[in-house]
Design a protein around this motif. Structure first.
Motif, PDB file in Angstrom:
ATOM      1  N   HIS A  55      11.884   4.157   9.478  1.00  0.00           N
ATOM      2  CA  HIS A  55      10.729   4.878   8.919  1.00  0.00           C
ATOM      3  C   HIS A  55      10.407   6.108   9.719  1.00  0.00           C
ATOM      4  O   HIS A  55      10.487   6.202  10.881  1.00  0.00           O
ATOM      5  N   GLU A 113       3.244   2.575   2.795  1.00  0.00           N
ATOM      6  CA  GLU A 113       2.764   2.540   4.176  1.00  0.00           C
ATOM      7  C   GLU A 113       2.997   1.168   4.790  1.00  0.00           C
ATOM      8  O   GLU A 113       3.366   1.048   5.944  1.00  0.00           O
ATOM      9  N   ARG A 143       0.865  -1.176   0.000  1.00  0.00           N
ATOM     10  CA  ARG A 143       0.000   0.000   0.000  1.00  0.00           C
ATOM     11  C   ARG A 143       0.902   1.227   0.000  1.00  0.00           C
ATOM     12  O   ARG A 143       1.771   1.367   0.856  1.00  0.00           O
ATOM     13  N   ASP A 144       0.711   2.103  -0.993  1.00  0.00           N
ATOM     14  CA  ASP A 144       1.584   3.273  -1.077  1.00  0.00           C
ATOM     15  C   ASP A 144       1.066   4.415  -0.210  1.00  0.00           C
ATOM     16  O   ASP A 144       0.047   4.285   0.473  1.00  0.00           O
ATOM     17  N   GLU A 145       1.783   5.520  -0.240  1.00  0.00           N
ATOM     18  CA  GLU A 145       1.463   6.666   0.623  1.00  0.00           C
ATOM     19  C   GLU A 145       0.115   7.311   0.314  1.00  0.00           C
ATOM     20  O   GLU A 145      -0.426   8.038   1.143  1.00  0.00           O
TER      21      GLU A 145
END
Length: 114
Positions: A114, A70, A32-34
């Protein structure tokens, strides 16, 4: 699946499991990307190219313009290789979730950078 998982994390485990089931591959992965977009993939094994499901999912996100991840999930009977985890870490994934082939959560690899 573990009831303590965030619903969005449970979703990427489900996507990874579905990709694996459709293809019959040894592993499935989803990231899942930002922006909340998701990408699901399976292992690629060709004579000239061999990539893990997680590497393919990360590459799909990057090629679609993602700047960070994410979270990532791998559904497999085996733990991901360090090179696979490194690909997710390079994209600043906060965590990589491992689930068994039945979709049951096994463990989380946290990205301390992160």
């Amino acid at each position: 699946m573990n009831a303590e998982l965030d619903p969005e994390d449970a979703k990427i485990i489900t996507l990874a499991r579905s990709a694996r089931a459709r293809s019959g591959a040894a592993a499935g992965a989803a990231v899942r990307d930002e922006t909340g977009r998701t990408y699901a993939a399976v292992d690629v094994s060709l004579p000239s190219l061999s990539l893990s499901a997680l590497q393919v999912a990360v590459a799909m996100a990057v090629s679609s313009g993602a700047e960070s991840l994410e979270a990532a999930a791998v559904v497999s009977a085996a733990e991901p290789a360090e090179a696979d985890l490194a690909a997710a870490r390079e994209m600043k994934a906060a965590r990589v979730l491992l689930a068994g082939i039945d979709g049951a959560f096994v463990k989380s690899y946290e990205n301390s950078g992160h």
